[in-house]
Design a protein around this motif. Sequence first.
Motif, PDB file in Angstrom:
ATOM      1  N   ALA A 105       0.826  -1.215   0.048  1.00 13.39           N
ATOM      2  CA  ALA A 105       0.043   0.069   0.215  1.00 13.39           C
ATOM      3  C   ALA A 105       0.833   1.102   0.045  1.00 13.39           C
ATOM      4  CB  ALA A 105      -1.135   0.106   1.181  1.00 13.39           C
ATOM      5  N   SER A 106       2.095   1.297   0.424  1.00 14.83           N
ATOM      6  CA  SER A 106       2.790   2.301   0.427  1.00 14.83           C
ATOM      7  C   SER A 106       3.365   2.837  -1.081  1.00 14.83           C
ATOM      8  CB  SER A 106       4.187   2.041   1.066  1.00 14.83           C
ATOM      9  OG  SER A 106       5.079   1.001   0.175  1.00 14.83           O
ATOM     10  N   GLY A 107       2.994   1.995  -2.027  1.00 13.86           N
ATOM     11  CA  GLY A 107       2.878   2.386  -3.347  1.00 13.86           C
ATOM     12  C   GLY A 107       4.194   2.726  -4.444  1.00 13.86           C
ATOM     13  N   ALA A 108       4.000   2.989  -5.330  1.00 10.74           N
ATOM     14  CA  ALA A 108       5.092   3.365  -6.517  1.00 10.74           C
ATOM     15  C   ALA A 108       4.431   4.139  -7.436  1.00 10.74           C
ATOM     16  CB  ALA A 108       5.511   1.955  -7.135  1.00 10.74           C
ATOM     17  N   THR A 109       5.314   5.040  -8.262  1.00 10.72           N
ATOM     18  CA  THR A 109       5.058   6.058  -9.080  1.00 10.72           C
ATOM     19  C   THR A 109       4.415   5.507 -10.263  1.00 10.72           C
ATOM     20  OG1 THR A 109       7.251   6.068  -9.869  1.00 10.72           O
ATOM     21  CG2 THR A 109       6.825   7.806  -8.075  1.00 10.72           C
ATOM     22  N   ALA A 110       4.649   4.299 -10.644  1.00 13.77           N
ATOM     23  CA  ALA A 110       4.463   3.678 -12.044  1.00 13.77           C
ATOM     24  C   ALA A 110       4.740   2.141 -11.883  1.00 13.77           C
ATOM     25  CB  ALA A 110       5.133   4.126 -13.140  1.00 13.77           C
ATOM     26  N   PHE A 111       4.134   1.303 -12.765  1.00 16.69           N
ATOM     27  CA  PHE A 111       4.405  -0.046 -12.849  1.00 16.69           C
ATOM     28  C   PHE A 111       5.426  -0.062 -13.526  1.00 16.69           C
ATOM     29  CE2 PHE A 111      -0.595   0.086 -12.987  1.00 16.69           C
ATOM     30  CZ  PHE A 111      -0.551  -0.772 -11.881  1.00 16.69           C
ATOM     31  N   ARG A 130      14.758  -5.527 -16.518  1.00 13.43           N
ATOM     32  CA  ARG A 130      14.742  -4.146 -17.041  1.00 13.43           C
ATOM     33  C   ARG A 130      13.140  -3.674 -16.281  1.00 13.43           C
ATOM     34  NH1 ARG A 130      17.696  -0.003 -19.344  1.00 13.43           N
ATOM     35  NH2 ARG A 130      16.087   1.284 -20.374  1.00 13.43           N
ATOM     36  N   ASN A 131      13.658  -2.355 -15.634  1.00  8.84           N
ATOM     37  CA  ASN A 131      12.556  -1.687 -15.081  1.00  8.84           C
ATOM     38  C   ASN A 131      12.227  -0.348 -15.978  1.00  8.84           C
ATOM     39  OD1 ASN A 131      12.059  -3.320 -12.813  1.00  8.84           O
ATOM     40  ND2 ASN A 131      13.702  -2.741 -11.746  1.00  8.84           N
ATOM     41  N   GLU A 132      11.227  -0.223 -16.632  1.00  7.28           N
ATOM     42  CA  GLU A 132      10.941   0.940 -17.243  1.00  7.28           C
ATOM     43  C   GLU A 132       9.440   1.157 -16.781  1.00  7.28           C
ATOM     44  OE1 GLU A 132      11.145   0.543 -21.307  1.00  7.28           O
ATOM     45  OE2 GLU A 132      13.466   0.460 -21.493  1.00  7.28           O
ATOM     46  N   PRO A 133       9.341   2.435 -16.365  1.00  9.63           N
ATOM     47  CA  PRO A 133       7.950   3.043 -15.979  1.00  9.63           C
ATOM     48  C   PRO A 133       6.722   2.967 -17.036  1.00  9.63           C
ATOM     49  CG  PRO A 133       9.441   4.444 -15.191  1.00  9.63           C
ATOM     50  CD  PRO A 133      10.020   3.553 -16.176  1.00  9.63           C
ATOM     51  N   HIS A 134       5.674   2.498 -16.616  1.00  7.10           N
ATOM     52  CA  HIS A 134       4.233   2.228 -17.575  1.00  7.10           C
ATOM     53  C   HIS A 134       3.262   2.737 -16.624  1.00  7.10           C
ATOM     54  CE1 HIS A 134       7.105  -0.442 -19.821  1.00  7.10           C
ATOM     55  NE2 HIS A 134       6.309  -0.433 -20.715  1.00  7.10           N
ATOM     56  N   ASP A 135       2.167   3.082 -17.354  1.00  4.81           N
ATOM     57  CA  ASP A 135       0.926   3.478 -16.660  1.00  4.81           C
ATOM     58  C   ASP A 135      -0.044   2.300 -16.667  1.00  4.81           C
ATOM     59  OD1 ASP A 135       1.715   6.060 -16.337  1.00  4.81           O
ATOM     60  OD2 ASP A 135       0.937   6.668 -18.530  1.00  4.81           O
ATOM     61  N   ASP A 201      16.993 -10.008  -0.412  1.00  6.72           N
ATOM     62  CA  ASP A 201      17.225 -10.326  -1.684  1.00  6.72           C
ATOM     63  C   ASP A 201      16.060  -9.746  -2.524  1.00  6.72           C
ATOM     64  OD1 ASP A 201      19.612 -11.444  -0.825  1.00  6.72           O
ATOM     65  OD2 ASP A 201      18.873 -13.577  -1.194  1.00  6.72           O
ATOM     66  N   PRO A 202      15.748  -8.591  -2.729  1.00 11.27           N
ATOM     67  CA  PRO A 202      14.844  -8.054  -3.411  1.00 11.27           C
ATOM     68  C   PRO A 202      15.039  -8.084  -5.051  1.00 11.27           C
ATOM     69  CG  PRO A 202      15.444  -6.456  -2.289  1.00 11.27           C
ATOM     70  CD  PRO A 202      16.154  -7.420  -1.650  1.00 11.27           C
ATOM     71  N   ALA A 203      14.238  -7.894  -5.657  1.00 13.10           N
ATOM     72  CA  ALA A 203      14.271  -7.375  -7.188  1.00 13.10           C
ATOM     73  C   ALA A 203      13.205  -6.323  -7.148  1.00 13.10           C
ATOM     74  CB  ALA A 203      13.856  -8.463  -8.291  1.00 13.10           C
ATOM     75  N   ALA A 204      13.061  -5.156  -6.380  1.00 20.60           N
ATOM     76  CA  ALA A 204      12.096  -4.524  -6.040  1.00 20.60           C
ATOM     77  C   ALA A 204      11.685  -3.626  -7.379  1.00 20.60           C
ATOM     78  CB  ALA A 204      12.397  -3.545  -4.811  1.00 20.60           C
ATOM     79  N   HIS A 205      10.599  -3.240  -7.602  1.00 19.83           N
ATOM     80  CA  HIS A 205       9.891  -2.314  -8.624  1.00 19.83           C
ATOM     81  C   HIS A 205       8.273  -1.942  -8.229  1.00 19.83           C
ATOM     82  CE1 HIS A 205       8.867  -6.324  -9.900  1.00 19.83           C
ATOM     83  NE2 HIS A 205       7.889  -5.832 -10.536  1.00 19.83           N
ATOM     84  N   GLY A 206       7.881  -1.092  -9.184  1.00 22.93           N
ATOM     85  CA  GLY A 206       6.563  -1.031  -9.026  1.00 22.93           C
ATOM     86  C   GLY A 206       5.691  -2.058  -9.624  1.00 22.93           C
ATOM     87  N   GLY A 207       4.793  -2.589  -9.114  1.00 18.72           N
ATOM     88  CA  GLY A 207       4.039  -3.784  -9.979  1.00 18.72           C
ATOM     89  C   GLY A 207       2.577  -4.162  -9.331  1.00 18.72           C
ATOM     90  N   HIS A 208       2.236  -5.038  -9.587  1.00 23.57           N
ATOM     91  CA  HIS A 208       0.925  -5.510  -9.059  1.00 23.57           C
ATOM     92  C   HIS A 208       0.993  -6.240  -7.903  1.00 23.57           C
ATOM     93  CE1 HIS A 208      -3.202  -7.024  -8.760  1.00 23.57           C
ATOM     94  NE2 HIS A 208      -3.521  -6.558 -10.100  1.00 23.57           N
ATOM     95  N   ARG A 209       0.482  -6.067  -6.723  1.00 26.26           N
ATOM     96  CA  ARG A 209       0.440  -6.589  -5.692  1.00 26.26           C
ATOM     97  C   ARG A 209       0.376  -8.173  -5.601  1.00 26.26           C
ATOM     98  NH1 ARG A 209      -4.392  -5.696  -1.725  1.00 26.26           N
ATOM     99  NH2 ARG A 209      -6.273  -5.676  -3.187  1.00 26.26           N
ATOM    100  N   GLU A 210      -0.765  -8.810  -6.641  1.00 23.32           N
ATOM    101  CA  GLU A 210      -0.730 -10.138  -6.555  1.00 23.32           C
ATOM    102  C   GLU A 210       0.451 -10.792  -7.183  1.00 23.32           C
ATOM    103  OE1 GLU A 210      -4.134 -10.839  -9.045  1.00 23.32           O
ATOM    104  OE2 GLU A 210      -5.752  -9.629  -7.887  1.00 23.32           O
TER     105      GLU A 210
END
Length: 282
Positions: A105-111, A130-135, A201-210
């Motif tokens: 719930a703390s969120g991210a700026t984009a997927f 690869r991490n590239e922001p998507h809406d 050991d994260p591969a952290a990024h903005g994504g879908h919680r599921e």
Amino acid sequence: MTAAAAITRLTGVDAVQVTAAGGSAAEVFRARLADGRQVVAKSAAAGSSVAEAAGLSWLAAADAVPIPAVLGHDQTWLVLDWVPPGEPTPAAAERFGRELAALHASGATAFGCPPPGGPADAWIGAAPMRNEPHDDWPEFFATQRLEPYLRTADLPDPRPVRAVCERIAEYAGPPEPPARLHGDLWSGNVLWGADGVHLIDPAAHGGHRESDLAMLALFGCPHLDRILGAYQEVAPLAQGWRDRVPLHQLFPLLVHVVLFGGSYGQRTVAAAQAVRGRPPSG
């Protein structure tokens, strides 16, 4: 550079006792510092420690799930606080479920956004990511998570996965805002400490919680039902989430096909067939 030299340089305190502690995607060492603290050091592919350090700091900033503190890093080495081990108890699992809901719930700026200060070219285990922001989550998941690995994965039949990519919007479920993901949340990265669960050991990024929840289920996790039940009490999942588990597992399965081959190819095709074998969700 030896592990002792790297730890001493990055922490500013002499490493007086260093022992190898295994590791697969990285060499891992446990050490005692001259001031009595115990630490863990990792040596991995150039640049991966930068991505991991940024991911750990981003997850820690949510003040949700405990994260080992980053004591120092460079392009190759990462030094973290050591977490005293504990046992996986039902109470710890329920606490972790609530904490994981808060982290998401703390969120991210984009997927697909990387952690602040993290590189676009990151890693999941020993595989590039690869991490590239998507809406749009379905487009992000298909183009940045499935298709890059599908091009190199040795699958017995790639057509079911391609078909999922082509129609992914129909299978993705209701739209959700970007969540702050651990990104590689298999059970081996859930560290049951003496004071509860810590994530490593994260591969952290903005994504879908599921996606995080589906990866928890992929290889099994102690007290998973307790984790999910507590999560749902804090942040109920959208209707049909259990049906979408195979969709979210396609990414880690493809990564395993690329890295390890074997039966993971068959499991990936079966997951894609499971996604396509149910009515599209909405």
